[in-house]
Design a protein around this motif. Sequence first.
Motif, PDB file in Angstrom:
ATOM      1  N   GLU A  27       0.564  -1.347   0.144  1.00 49.38           N
ATOM      2  CA  GLU A  27       0.204   0.108  -0.104  1.00 49.38           C
ATOM      3  C   GLU A  27       0.834   1.288   0.005  1.00 49.38           C
ATOM      4  OE1 GLU A  27      -2.676  -0.267   3.423  1.00 49.38           O
ATOM      5  OE2 GLU A  27      -3.717  -1.990   2.598  1.00 49.38           O
ATOM      6  N   LYS A  28       1.813   1.442   0.791  1.00 49.19           N
ATOM      7  CA  LYS A  28       2.745   2.637   0.876  1.00 49.19           C
ATOM      8  C   LYS A  28       4.118   2.187   1.056  1.00 49.19           C
ATOM      9  CE  LYS A  28       3.364   6.312   4.258  1.00 49.19           C
ATOM     10  NZ  LYS A  28       3.009   6.902   5.560  1.00 49.19           N
ATOM     11  N   PRO A  29       5.060   2.867   0.375  1.00 48.13           N
ATOM     12  CA  PRO A  29       6.717   2.425   0.274  1.00 48.13           C
ATOM     13  C   PRO A  29       6.910   2.600   1.922  1.00 48.13           C
ATOM     14  CG  PRO A  29       5.995   4.190  -1.372  1.00 48.13           C
ATOM     15  CD  PRO A  29       4.849   3.886  -0.353  1.00 48.13           C
ATOM     16  N   THR A  30       7.968   1.589   1.986  1.00 43.31           N
ATOM     17  CA  THR A  30       8.776   1.657   3.645  1.00 43.31           C
ATOM     18  C   THR A  30       9.763   2.626   3.405  1.00 43.31           C
ATOM     19  OG1 THR A  30      10.360   0.107   2.823  1.00 43.31           O
ATOM     20  CG2 THR A  30       8.059  -0.931   3.690  1.00 43.31           C
ATOM     21  N   PRO A  31      10.341   3.113   4.704  1.00 36.13           N
ATOM     22  CA  PRO A  31      11.339   4.086   4.456  1.00 36.13           C
ATOM     23  C   PRO A  31      12.472   3.750   3.819  1.00 36.13           C
ATOM     24  CG  PRO A  31      10.594   3.757   7.026  1.00 36.13           C
ATOM     25  CD  PRO A  31       9.888   2.882   6.110  1.00 36.13           C
ATOM     26  N   ILE A  32      12.905   2.518   3.558  1.00 30.81           N
ATOM     27  CA  ILE A  32      14.045   2.230   2.789  1.00 30.81           C
ATOM     28  C   ILE A  32      13.833   2.207   1.340  1.00 30.81           C
ATOM     29  CG2 ILE A  32      13.571  -0.302   2.775  1.00 30.81           C
ATOM     30  CD1 ILE A  32      17.068   1.163   2.818  1.00 30.81           C
ATOM     31  N   GLN A  33      12.466   2.058   0.921  1.00 35.13           N
ATOM     32  CA  GLN A  33      11.994   2.104  -0.488  1.00 35.13           C
ATOM     33  C   GLN A  33      12.029   3.707  -0.775  1.00 35.13           C
ATOM     34  OE1 GLN A  33       8.580  -0.077  -0.100  1.00 35.13           O
ATOM     35  NE2 GLN A  33       9.635  -2.160   0.079  1.00 35.13           N
ATOM     36  N   GLN A  34      11.263   4.419   0.248  1.00 36.26           N
ATOM     37  CA  GLN A  34      11.255   5.770  -0.176  1.00 36.26           C
ATOM     38  C   GLN A  34      12.497   6.357  -0.568  1.00 36.26           C
ATOM     39  OE1 GLN A  34       8.820   7.864   2.812  1.00 36.26           O
ATOM     40  NE2 GLN A  34       7.468   6.214   3.266  1.00 36.26           N
ATOM     41  N   SER A  35      13.656   5.904   0.444  1.00 39.00           N
ATOM     42  CA  SER A  35      14.896   6.708   0.338  1.00 39.00           C
ATOM     43  C   SER A  35      15.717   6.055  -0.983  1.00 39.00           C
ATOM     44  CB  SER A  35      15.643   6.551   1.585  1.00 39.00           C
ATOM     45  OG  SER A  35      14.894   6.853   2.817  1.00 39.00           O
ATOM     46  N   ALA A  36      15.597   4.785  -1.115  1.00 42.14           N
ATOM     47  CA  ALA A  36      16.570   4.379  -2.014  1.00 42.14           C
ATOM     48  C   ALA A  36      16.189   4.268  -3.580  1.00 42.14           C
ATOM     49  CB  ALA A  36      16.834   2.661  -1.522  1.00 42.14           C
ATOM     50  N   ILE A  37      14.767   4.282  -3.751  1.00 41.53           N
ATOM     51  CA  ILE A  37      14.194   3.970  -5.133  1.00 41.53           C
ATOM     52  C   ILE A  37      14.589   5.156  -6.018  1.00 41.53           C
ATOM     53  CG2 ILE A  37      12.114   3.876  -6.473  1.00 41.53           C
ATOM     54  CD1 ILE A  37      11.149   1.957  -4.592  1.00 41.53           C
ATOM     55  N   PRO A  38      14.495   6.508  -5.529  1.00 32.41           N
ATOM     56  CA  PRO A  38      14.567   7.655  -6.240  1.00 32.41           C
ATOM     57  C   PRO A  38      16.271   7.854  -6.543  1.00 32.41           C
ATOM     58  CG  PRO A  38      13.294   8.310  -4.375  1.00 32.41           C
ATOM     59  CD  PRO A  38      13.641   6.957  -4.218  1.00 32.41           C
ATOM     60  N   LEU A  39      17.117   7.251  -5.724  1.00 34.96           N
ATOM     61  CA  LEU A  39      18.718   7.328  -5.859  1.00 34.96           C
ATOM     62  C   LEU A  39      18.966   6.367  -6.906  1.00 34.96           C
ATOM     63  CD1 LEU A  39      19.535   7.878  -2.018  1.00 34.96           C
ATOM     64  CD2 LEU A  39      19.919   9.517  -3.911  1.00 34.96           C
ATOM     65  N   ILE A  40      18.526   5.241  -6.841  1.00 34.98           N
ATOM     66  CA  ILE A  40      18.811   4.321  -7.581  1.00 34.98           C
ATOM     67  C   ILE A  40      18.426   4.309  -9.162  1.00 34.98           C
ATOM     68  CG2 ILE A  40      18.569   1.590  -8.351  1.00 34.98           C
ATOM     69  CD1 ILE A  40      18.386   1.315  -5.033  1.00 34.98           C
ATOM     70  N   THR A  41      16.784   4.891  -9.259  1.00 36.30           N
ATOM     71  CA  THR A  41      16.432   5.255 -10.405  1.00 36.30           C
ATOM     72  C   THR A  41      17.295   6.384 -11.274  1.00 36.30           C
ATOM     73  OG1 THR A  41      14.286   4.911  -9.698  1.00 36.30           O
ATOM     74  CG2 THR A  41      14.376   6.161 -11.724  1.00 36.30           C
TER      75      THR A  41
END
Length: 427
Positions: A27-41
């Motif tokens: 439903e909602k991104p976890t903190p690690i997903q919120q932080s890492a996904i934009p940087l990896i992208t």
Amino acid sequence: MADIVESFSELKLNKQIQNAISEAGYEKPTPIQQSAIPLITAGHDIMGIAQTGTGKTAAFVLPLLMKLKYAQGTDPRALILAPTRELAIQIHENVKKYATYLDIRHTSIYGGSGTKVQIESFANGIDLLIATPGRFMELYRRRVFGTKLIKTLIIDEADKMMDMGFMPQIRQILEIIPVKRQNLLFSATMSDFVIKLSEEFLEFPEKVEVTPQASTVDTIDQTLYEVPNFKTKINMLDHLLSNEDFSRVIIFVKTKTNADNIFKFIDRKITKSVKVIHGNKAQNTRLNSIDSFKNGDTRILVATDVAARGLDVSLVSHVINFDVPLIYEDYVHRIGRTGRANNKGIAITFSNKAELYHIEKIEKLIGRKIEAQKTPADVKIEKTPFEEQQTMLRELDYLRKKDDPEYKGAFHEKKHKKPPHKKKRSR
């Protein structure tokens, strides 16, 4: 990231991935997903510090799938390295789930099972390869696949990778894949070995740390029972497992022998709904046992630390540390099997006199005290056999000497005590 991300759509994932993760119940991104996904992208190298159960697999797989886009060529374009076959299989299961609506080819290869089926999975080409280091090098040397197209390398559970001695294989892999690539390293702890590894293959990495190093999830209640010996630990186990609230339980032990003995005791005295996994069990047996536990067909799983990571089971009610782990970070990973996805969990640890030494070190690592409770009145306290008592004393001596070379040891006086002076007989 400064802003709180409320939905996966804000992370600019494509519609196919959003549909897949929605169907998976995210439903909602976890903190690690919120932080890492934009940087990896954005193409950054990443040093991610995240404890188990925080959603880190999705944090690196989702942006990777966005990058791969569609099937292309025959050789892998991305490589995910995992320390154990269980973790490699778990990551692959997640990849299958997230890539449901994508035209991306993926497979996992690992030791402990035959190569025939794994080699066949490359027949139509591969975009994403998940592998343990040893099996990767084995199939590469057999020219099953090439490595020149690899543009992304992910090392998961880097601390466990170092504990298991995979540094030589990782260096070999770094020599045969392209230098120009994106690198992602994820670890639960920042040990000296992990720092060394990160310095060798990360370039100006962005550090993502969603929890303090080696912290434990707040939703897990941690309890310690000081139990004097093996037989009393068995009595304690019998007492706890008679409670139906212990509905889905993992029991962690140090040795394969202990695992087999505890399994036999539970199977004979408590319930037939029990399985055991350790390094001597065949791969298919281990996978079937894990699947049975995941599906709820098995109530209790007895395991060595081979299963402490990479075992993704929801709603584990209790983790019991029958033996205290000697690698202190493994305590975090063991108890992280419960309390997942914001559910409440309970972790119980049995500790004899010698193991209390390790408990102090674990408490220092996790930055909190583990609440000690009295042994329940109806648990029989057995007398410690002489041999077991001596073994514990010797172990304590060894540990204390490691900390203090001047320490003489519990046996010192006995060994060095001079015999009583005998008077000379007069002639």
